[in-house]
Motif scaffolding. Structure first.
Motif, PDB file in Angstrom:
ATOM      1  N   GLY A 128       0.794  -1.227   0.000  1.00 54.21           N
ATOM      2  CA  GLY A 128       0.000   0.000   0.000  1.00 54.21           C
ATOM      3  C   GLY A 128       0.821   1.268   0.000  1.00 54.21           C
ATOM      4  N   ARG A 129       2.089   1.161   0.342  1.00 47.01           N
ATOM      5  CA  ARG A 129       2.967   2.336   0.417  1.00 47.01           C
ATOM      6  C   ARG A 129       4.390   1.926   0.076  1.00 47.01           C
ATOM      7  NH1 ARG A 129       6.163   4.687   4.483  1.00 47.01           N
ATOM      8  NH2 ARG A 129       6.467   6.905   4.144  1.00 47.01           N
ATOM      9  N   ARG A 130       4.794   2.173  -1.135  1.00 50.11           N
ATOM     10  CA  ARG A 130       6.146   1.829  -1.579  1.00 50.11           C
ATOM     11  C   ARG A 130       7.121   2.916  -1.151  1.00 50.11           C
ATOM     12  NH1 ARG A 130       5.906  -3.484  -2.802  1.00 50.11           N
ATOM     13  NH2 ARG A 130       4.141  -3.908  -4.155  1.00 50.11           N
ATOM     14  N   VAL A 131       8.316   2.495  -0.722  1.00 52.08           N
ATOM     15  CA  VAL A 131       9.349   3.428  -0.263  1.00 52.08           C
ATOM     16  C   VAL A 131      10.578   3.245  -1.153  1.00 52.08           C
ATOM     17  CG1 VAL A 131      10.831   4.096   1.657  1.00 52.08           C
ATOM     18  CG2 VAL A 131       8.497   3.325   2.103  1.00 52.08           C
ATOM     19  N   TYR A 132      10.969   4.323  -1.823  1.00 54.18           N
ATOM     20  CA  TYR A 132      12.142   4.305  -2.701  1.00 54.18           C
ATOM     21  C   TYR A 132      13.179   5.289  -2.179  1.00 54.18           C
ATOM     22  CZ  TYR A 132       9.005   1.973  -5.946  1.00 54.18           C
ATOM     23  OH  TYR A 132       8.122   1.096  -6.527  1.00 54.18           O
ATOM     24  N   LYS A 133      14.455   4.921  -2.289  1.00 53.28           N
ATOM     25  CA  LYS A 133      15.536   5.811  -1.864  1.00 53.28           C
ATOM     26  C   LYS A 133      16.678   5.748  -2.868  1.00 53.28           C
ATOM     27  CE  LYS A 133      14.813   5.933   3.092  1.00 53.28           C
ATOM     28  NZ  LYS A 133      15.430   5.761   4.409  1.00 53.28           N
ATOM     29  N   GLY A 134      17.313   6.881  -3.061  1.00 55.36           N
ATOM     30  CA  GLY A 134      18.529   6.936  -3.851  1.00 55.36           C
ATOM     31  C   GLY A 134      19.712   6.538  -2.987  1.00 55.36           C
ATOM     32  N   TYR A 135      20.833   6.254  -3.598  1.00 53.04           N
ATOM     33  CA  TYR A 135      21.989   5.799  -2.817  1.00 53.04           C
ATOM     34  C   TYR A 135      22.497   6.872  -1.861  1.00 53.04           C
ATOM     35  CZ  TYR A 135      25.255   8.309  -5.883  1.00 53.04           C
ATOM     36  OH  TYR A 135      25.947   9.273  -6.562  1.00 53.04           O
ATOM     37  N   ARG A 136      22.281   8.154  -2.172  1.00 53.21           N
ATOM     38  CA  ARG A 136      22.717   9.229  -1.276  1.00 53.21           C
ATOM     39  C   ARG A 136      21.851   9.315  -0.023  1.00 53.21           C
ATOM     40  NH1 ARG A 136      23.173  12.240  -6.384  1.00 53.21           N
ATOM     41  NH2 ARG A 136      25.374  12.335  -6.913  1.00 53.21           N
ATOM     42  N   GLY A 138      23.472  -2.732  11.369  1.00 51.47           N
ATOM     43  CA  GLY A 138      22.307  -3.305  10.711  1.00 51.47           C
ATOM     44  C   GLY A 138      22.364  -3.028   9.220  1.00 51.47           C
ATOM     45  N   ILE A 139      21.385  -3.548   8.497  1.00 51.67           N
ATOM     46  CA  ILE A 139      21.341  -3.332   7.050  1.00 51.67           C
ATOM     47  C   ILE A 139      19.915  -3.026   6.601  1.00 51.67           C
ATOM     48  CG2 ILE A 139      23.299  -4.821   6.520  1.00 51.67           C
ATOM     49  CD1 ILE A 139      21.192  -6.900   5.517  1.00 51.67           C
ATOM     50  N   GLN A 140      19.822  -2.434   5.423  1.00 58.71           N
ATOM     51  CA  GLN A 140      18.565  -2.306   4.716  1.00 58.71           C
ATOM     52  C   GLN A 140      18.699  -3.163   3.466  1.00 58.71           C
ATOM     53  OE1 GLN A 140      17.390   1.759   3.953  1.00 58.71           O
ATOM     54  NE2 GLN A 140      18.191   2.426   5.921  1.00 58.71           N
ATOM     55  N   ILE A 141      17.625  -3.865   3.112  1.00 61.01           N
ATOM     56  CA  ILE A 141      17.629  -4.699   1.915  1.00 61.01           C
ATOM     57  C   ILE A 141      16.849  -3.966   0.839  1.00 61.01           C
ATOM     58  CG2 ILE A 141      16.986  -6.924   0.935  1.00 61.01           C
ATOM     59  CD1 ILE A 141      17.223  -8.096   3.764  1.00 61.01           C
ATOM     60  N   LEU A 142      17.478  -3.802  -0.337  1.00 63.73           N
ATOM     61  CA  LEU A 142      16.868  -3.049  -1.422  1.00 63.73           C
ATOM     62  C   LEU A 142      16.660  -3.918  -2.654  1.00 63.73           C
ATOM     63  CD1 LEU A 142      18.866  -0.872   0.138  1.00 63.73           C
ATOM     64  CD2 LEU A 142      18.130   0.542  -1.736  1.00 63.73           C
ATOM     65  N   SER A 143      15.601  -3.595  -3.389  1.00 60.43           N
ATOM     66  CA  SER A 143      15.384  -4.179  -4.706  1.00 60.43           C
ATOM     67  C   SER A 143      15.774  -3.108  -5.719  1.00 60.43           C
ATOM     68  CB  SER A 143      13.917  -4.569  -4.875  1.00 60.43           C
ATOM     69  OG  SER A 143      13.696  -5.026  -6.182  1.00 60.43           O
ATOM     70  N   THR A 144      16.813  -3.365  -6.480  1.00 57.57           N
ATOM     71  CA  THR A 144      17.362  -2.388  -7.412  1.00 57.57           C
ATOM     72  C   THR A 144      17.360  -2.961  -8.825  1.00 57.57           C
ATOM     73  OG1 THR A 144      19.638  -3.181  -7.252  1.00 57.57           O
ATOM     74  CG2 THR A 144      18.923  -1.607  -5.574  1.00 57.57           C
ATOM     75  N   PRO A 145      17.693  -2.150  -9.824  1.00 58.72           N
ATOM     76  CA  PRO A 145      17.841  -2.687 -11.177  1.00 58.72           C
ATOM     77  C   PRO A 145      18.949  -3.741 -11.278  1.00 58.72           C
ATOM     78  CG  PRO A 145      17.626  -0.315 -11.257  1.00 58.72           C
ATOM     79  CD  PRO A 145      17.743  -0.686  -9.813  1.00 58.72           C
ATOM     80  N   ARG A 146      19.853  -3.770 -10.325  1.00 62.21           N
ATOM     81  CA  ARG A 146      20.942  -4.757 -10.313  1.00 62.21           C
ATOM     82  C   ARG A 146      20.625  -5.957  -9.427  1.00 62.21           C
ATOM     83  NH1 ARG A 146      26.062  -0.629 -10.057  1.00 62.21           N
ATOM     84  NH2 ARG A 146      25.509   0.463 -11.962  1.00 62.21           N
ATOM     85  N   VAL A 160      23.686   2.933  -6.578  1.00 58.28           N
ATOM     86  CA  VAL A 160      22.385   2.594  -7.144  1.00 58.28           C
ATOM     87  C   VAL A 160      21.340   2.637  -6.030  1.00 58.28           C
ATOM     88  CG1 VAL A 160      22.722   0.098  -6.857  1.00 58.28           C
ATOM     89  CG2 VAL A 160      21.160   0.926  -8.573  1.00 58.28           C
ATOM     90  N   GLY A 161      20.178   3.166  -6.343  1.00 63.29           N
ATOM     91  CA  GLY A 161      19.073   3.229  -5.393  1.00 63.29           C
ATOM     92  C   GLY A 161      17.987   2.248  -5.795  1.00 63.29           C
ATOM     93  N   GLY A 162      16.912   2.225  -5.002  1.00 69.43           N
ATOM     94  CA  GLY A 162      15.813   1.329  -5.323  1.00 69.43           C
ATOM     95  C   GLY A 162      14.775   1.304  -4.226  1.00 69.43           C
ATOM     96  N   GLU A 163      13.954   0.278  -4.249  1.00 70.83           N
ATOM     97  CA  GLU A 163      12.885   0.117  -3.266  1.00 70.83           C
ATOM     98  C   GLU A 163      13.442  -0.524  -2.004  1.00 70.83           C
ATOM     99  OE1 GLU A 163       8.560  -2.102  -2.763  1.00 70.83           O
ATOM    100  OE2 GLU A 163       9.659  -2.282  -4.632  1.00 70.83           O
TER     101      GLU A 163
END
Length: 131
Positions: free
Chosen positions: A83-91, A101-109, A122-125
């Protein structure tokens, strides 16, 4: 039908850690394998394997604990939801708990950790937060 398979995976991991289970099984998917790969690379689980079962494949995680049985995963939360997608750039990706800790991202890579995303620029969801 499951509406959010990633949240289901994280809940299964959270429950397994609470009861100190060493092996955890769930239905397999490409996204779940990617998340398991990131958890393995970052040292939160020993290993994972995909098993051919009927009617679909199963993903088996081998959980990891400290030398005295302490939990390595103390918190695992879903950040981006259906219901609420969160996207962030690498900066915008700041270290979690000063790098503990870590954040897990779904990126184009593919599915990667925030550390690798900052290195590869690279950024992503943002899928999940693990501490």
């Amino acid at each position: 039908m499951m509406t959010d398979p990633i949240a289901d995976m994280l809940t299964r991991i959270r429950n397994a850690v609470r009861i100190e289970r060493t092996v955890l099984e769930m239905p397999a998917s490409i996204m779940r394998k990617g998340i398991a790969q990131v958890l393995k690379e970052e040292g939160y689980i020993w290993d994972f394997e995909e098993i051919d079962t009927v009617p679909s494949k199963t993903l088996r995680l081998h959980m990891k604990y400290g030398p005295n049985g302490e939990r390595l995963i103390t918190r695992i939360d879903r950040i981006s939801k259906p219901g609420r997608r969160v996207y962030k750039g690498y900066r915008d990706l700041k270290p979690v708990l000063g790098g503990l800790g870590i954040q897990i991202l779904s990126t184009p890579r593919g599915v990667i950790s925030d550390r690798r995303a900052r290195v590869e620029k690279v950024g992503g969801e943002v899928l999940a937060l693990v501490q």
